[in-house]
Design a protein around this motif. Sequence first.
Motif, PDB file in Angstrom:
ATOM      1  N   ASP A 313       0.868  -1.342  -0.053  1.00 23.89           N
ATOM      2  CA  ASP A 313       0.115  -0.007  -0.168  1.00 23.89           C
ATOM      3  C   ASP A 313       0.899   1.286  -0.015  1.00 23.89           C
ATOM      4  N   ILE A 314       1.829   1.405   0.750  1.00 26.62           N
ATOM      5  CA  ILE A 314       3.041   2.490   0.877  1.00 26.62           C
ATOM      6  C   ILE A 314       3.631   2.512  -0.701  1.00 26.62           C
ATOM      7  N   ALA A 315       3.858   1.473  -1.092  1.00 28.79           N
ATOM      8  CA  ALA A 315       4.233   1.670  -2.428  1.00 28.79           C
ATOM      9  C   ALA A 315       3.393   2.515  -3.594  1.00 28.79           C
ATOM     10  N   SER A 316       2.104   2.126  -3.471  1.00 30.86           N
ATOM     11  CA  SER A 316       1.004   2.635  -4.283  1.00 30.86           C
ATOM     12  C   SER A 316       0.876   4.169  -3.981  1.00 30.86           C
ATOM     13  N   HIS A 317       0.790   4.608  -2.410  1.00 29.78           N
ATOM     14  CA  HIS A 317       0.577   5.833  -2.105  1.00 29.78           C
ATOM     15  C   HIS A 317       1.810   6.676  -2.538  1.00 29.78           C
ATOM     16  N   ASP A 318       2.930   6.245  -2.698  1.00 33.03           N
ATOM     17  CA  ASP A 318       4.113   6.878  -3.152  1.00 33.03           C
ATOM     18  C   ASP A 318       4.102   6.978  -4.671  1.00 33.03           C
ATOM     19  N   MET A 319       3.115   6.219  -5.267  1.00 33.22           N
ATOM     20  CA  MET A 319       2.990   6.185  -6.826  1.00 33.22           C
ATOM     21  C   MET A 319       4.364   5.477  -7.384  1.00 33.22           C
ATOM     22  N   ASP A 320       4.494   4.524  -6.567  1.00 34.85           N
ATOM     23  CA  ASP A 320       5.810   3.871  -7.119  1.00 34.85           C
ATOM     24  C   ASP A 320       5.655   2.159  -7.568  1.00 34.85           C
ATOM     25  N   PRO A 321       5.096   2.041  -8.717  1.00 27.18           N
ATOM     26  CA  PRO A 321       4.427   0.714  -8.926  1.00 27.18           C
ATOM     27  C   PRO A 321       5.714  -0.178  -9.106  1.00 27.18           C
ATOM     28  N   MET A 322       7.067   0.021  -9.635  1.00 21.16           N
ATOM     29  CA  MET A 322       8.125  -0.678  -9.741  1.00 21.16           C
ATOM     30  C   MET A 322       8.324  -1.144  -8.243  1.00 21.16           C
ATOM     31  N   SER A 323       8.378  -0.390  -7.230  1.00 21.67           N
ATOM     32  CA  SER A 323       8.582  -0.816  -5.787  1.00 21.67           C
ATOM     33  C   SER A 323       7.560  -1.893  -5.443  1.00 21.67           C
ATOM     34  N   LYS A 324       6.179  -1.638  -5.896  1.00 17.49           N
ATOM     35  CA  LYS A 324       5.141  -2.719  -5.380  1.00 17.49           C
ATOM     36  C   LYS A 324       5.578  -3.869  -6.102  1.00 17.49           C
ATOM     37  N   ARG A 325       5.920  -3.959  -7.314  1.00 19.52           N
ATOM     38  CA  ARG A 325       6.055  -5.324  -7.972  1.00 19.52           C
ATOM     39  C   ARG A 325       7.162  -5.847  -7.310  1.00 19.52           C
ATOM     40  N   GLU A 326       8.222  -5.228  -6.876  1.00 16.84           N
ATOM     41  CA  GLU A 326       9.554  -5.516  -6.254  1.00 16.84           C
ATOM     42  C   GLU A 326       8.894  -6.263  -4.842  1.00 16.84           C
ATOM     43  N   ILE A 327       8.311  -5.591  -4.253  1.00 17.34           N
ATOM     44  CA  ILE A 327       7.698  -6.210  -2.815  1.00 17.34           C
ATOM     45  C   ILE A 327       6.990  -7.429  -3.005  1.00 17.34           C
ATOM     46  N   LEU A 328       6.161  -7.484  -4.000  1.00 17.57           N
ATOM     47  CA  LEU A 328       5.154  -8.710  -4.193  1.00 17.57           C
ATOM     48  C   LEU A 328       6.028  -9.613  -4.603  1.00 17.57           C
ATOM     49  N   SER A 329       7.186  -9.642  -5.387  1.00 18.20           N
ATOM     50  CA  SER A 329       7.993 -10.806  -5.595  1.00 18.20           C
ATOM     51  C   SER A 329       8.830 -11.188  -4.389  1.00 18.20           C
ATOM     52  N   LYS A 330       9.526 -10.298  -3.514  1.00 19.57           N
ATOM     53  CA  LYS A 330      10.200 -10.603  -2.625  1.00 19.57           C
ATOM     54  C   LYS A 330       8.851 -11.401  -1.432  1.00 19.57           C
ATOM     55  N   PHE A 331       7.994 -10.953  -1.379  1.00 24.00           N
ATOM     56  CA  PHE A 331       6.807 -11.406  -0.501  1.00 24.00           C
ATOM     57  C   PHE A 331       6.633 -13.086  -0.931  1.00 24.00           C
ATOM     58  N   ASP A 332       6.356 -12.868  -2.311  1.00 23.59           N
ATOM     59  CA  ASP A 332       5.972 -14.449  -2.833  1.00 23.59           C
ATOM     60  C   ASP A 332       7.228 -15.485  -2.423  1.00 23.59           C
ATOM     61  N   ASP A 333       8.545 -14.898  -2.445  1.00 19.88           N
ATOM     62  CA  ASP A 333       9.563 -15.568  -2.418  1.00 19.88           C
ATOM     63  C   ASP A 333       9.514 -15.890  -0.907  1.00 19.88           C
ATOM     64  N   ALA A 334       9.320 -15.152  -0.100  1.00 11.92           N
ATOM     65  CA  ALA A 334       9.407 -15.435   1.473  1.00 11.92           C
ATOM     66  C   ALA A 334       8.323 -16.711   2.026  1.00 11.92           C
ATOM     67  N   ILE A 335       7.258 -16.618   1.276  1.00 11.10           N
ATOM     68  CA  ILE A 335       6.082 -17.455   1.816  1.00 11.10           C
ATOM     69  C   ILE A 335       6.489 -18.862   1.525  1.00 11.10           C
TER      70      ILE A 335
END
Length: 423
Positions: A313-335
């Motif tokens: 959500d923070i990445a979206s509020h910062d209008m930073d979709p690249m960062s949102k994509r990166e967080i989603l990939s990192k999270f996917d890896d972590a689970i």
Amino acid sequence: MTTHKGLLIILDGLGDRGIPSFGGKTPLEVAETPNMDSLASAGQCGLIDPLFPGMPVGTHTGFCPLFGLSQQQAVELARGPVEASGVGLSSSDQALYFRCNFATIERKGKRFKILDRRAGRINQGTGALASDIGQVDLGEGITASLHPATQHRVVLQLEGIGLSNDIGNTDPGNDYRNKGLLTCQANTPGDAAAEKTARCINRLIEIVYEKLDQHPLNQRRREHGLVPANGIICRSPGKLPKIKSLLRHLKIDAGVISGERTVLGFGKLLGYRLYENPRFTGAKDTDLQAKVESARSALKENDLVYLHIKATDIASHDMDPMSKREILSKFDDAIAPLINDELVIGITADHSTDSNTGRHTGDPVPSLIFNPCGRVDSCTSFSESACTMGGLGRINSLGFLITFLDQMNRLENFRPKDGAYLF
Ligand SMILES: [Zn+2]
């Protein structure tokens, strides 16, 4: 009947809109998410409306149904008391709690201009500012105190007889440069309690400014080129409610893993176990591995564990979709360590947030439920577009929670009268 434990992952603000630089795809659609894709392949997907189709909601409202509260409670619960619970304030029948910001303001005649709504996102010294303000006597039998929360956020407690939350916010929102700090007013002229409360808030704004503008900490901030935290903006007042969730009613033990005070406060209000760790920052630098590890141990002592990630959500509020994509990939890896053949796993969100505009939208949230013994639909990946084809269809968050509990085989004793928790 054998029951299953459940892990409900809430990726804050997960749903998004097409990003031009991603060829019109969303961050989730372009992120590498093999683990979530495999859960989607072996489970069911759908699009989930937090409350009603097309209605944008805030985090605490979006969490209400996921935490097992009715739609009525979701629309009535103010954020002030939720945040109050988050900073450890306990219920006082006569107190009114507000969600506030420390802000940078400047006197202009009888009113105040707002220079920065978040005082430069101040993240140090707010405890000292709040304690130096101390217990403020506002007259009319009312006292006030401030209690710091995360960063620039602070909870205001007003105490005394004859207070009302039927008043306007002092927050002008994004139009703050034109409007300045709003004067607090009763929503209904002539409502004695609301008018008294509004007077107290307006007095407090003056007193806070007088005490903080030349405060040594603010003088040091100015010397270092930082804006002072010399004012407060107040909104979302309410009393601490006595609420009971569907989960408590069904005697389901729940744990909450989050780095965000609002979510932790809400979980505490409902009697859920909290799992906190300084490494859960509620920001992009949160320790995902530590959160996953915490989820593994929390699952040993709870039937249902909520794993909340705020960074999306923070990445979206910062209008930073690249960062949102990166967080989603990192999270996917972590689970990966969480996926096994006994655990029911759900992935959803409290609302969608558009990375193009930085705002919450009423778009439904891509969601999935993986039950090792459950149905499988034809979805083979996890994304906004793939979820339109899913077997869960389009339902609201409360329906999603009920479906999830049913997959855990925890609704065996659910009676028609328990439906009162849903409306
Ligand atoms: Zn949110």
